[in-house]
Design a protein around this motif. Structure first.
Motif, PDB file in Angstrom:
ATOM      1  N   SER A   8       4.865   9.624   1.005  1.00  0.00           N
ATOM      2  CA  SER A   8       4.878   8.737   2.160  1.00  0.00           C
ATOM      3  C   SER A   8       3.624   8.929   3.008  1.00  0.00           C
ATOM      4  N   ALA A  12       0.582   6.201   3.510  1.00  0.00           N
ATOM      5  CA  ALA A  12       0.255   5.779   4.876  1.00  0.00           C
ATOM      6  C   ALA A  12      -1.233   5.977   5.148  1.00  0.00           C
ATOM      7  N   THR A  15      -3.143   3.313   3.325  1.00  0.00           N
ATOM      8  CA  THR A  15      -3.042   2.041   4.044  1.00  0.00           C
ATOM      9  C   THR A  15      -4.063   1.973   5.164  1.00  0.00           C
ATOM     10  N   SER A  19      -7.275  -0.602   5.323  1.00  0.00           N
ATOM     11  CA  SER A  19      -7.396  -1.559   6.425  1.00  0.00           C
ATOM     12  C   SER A  19      -8.739  -1.406   7.142  1.00  0.00           C
ATOM     13  N   ILE A  60      -3.054  -3.515   1.281  1.00  0.00           N
ATOM     14  CA  ILE A  60      -2.442  -3.009   2.511  1.00  0.00           C
ATOM     15  C   ILE A  60      -0.936  -3.207   2.477  1.00  0.00           C
ATOM     16  N   SER A  64       1.657  -0.052   2.250  1.00  0.00           N
ATOM     17  CA  SER A  64       2.576   0.131   3.376  1.00  0.00           C
ATOM     18  C   SER A  64       4.032   0.042   2.920  1.00  0.00           C
ATOM     19  N   ALA A  67       4.767   3.378   1.220  1.00  0.00           N
ATOM     20  CA  ALA A  67       4.920   4.440   2.216  1.00  0.00           C
ATOM     21  C   ALA A  67       6.277   4.339   2.891  1.00  0.00           C
ATOM     22  N   TYR A  68       6.692   3.134   3.215  1.00  0.00           N
ATOM     23  CA  TYR A  68       7.984   2.939   3.867  1.00  0.00           C
ATOM     24  C   TYR A  68       9.140   3.300   2.939  1.00  0.00           C
TER      25      TYR A  68
END
Length: 82
Positions: A8, A12, A15, A19, A60, A64, A67-68
């Protein structure tokens, strides 16, 4: 440390890196296109640089979501242990 927590955190961080990299690449290509139109006589609009948002946006979104999902798995395994 739990492997889901590590994954995770890794996704993150990826990501955030992607970005920020997207902002750098799109800005560079927009400025390059703007000055190519202004001084070199290019015919494509400078806004074509925003097409780079498609692959970066996909990355992205993918990172994400990963990671979630790993974060949710980490939280669920912690709740079961208690």
């Amino acid at each position: 440390m739990n492997k889901n927590k590590i994954l995770s955190i890794i996704f993150a961080i990826l990501t955030l890196i992607i970005s920020h990299l997207a902002c750098i690449v799109i800005t560079h290509n927009y400025v390059q296109g703007y000055y190519a139109i202004k001084y070199a006589g290019a015919s494509a609009p400078a806004s074509i640089a925003f097409l780079w948002l498609i692959p970066f946006g996909f990355g992205i979104l993918l990172f994400s979501m990963l990671a979630y999902s790993y974060y949710k798995k980490y939280k669920n395994t912690n709740n079961r242990d208690n």
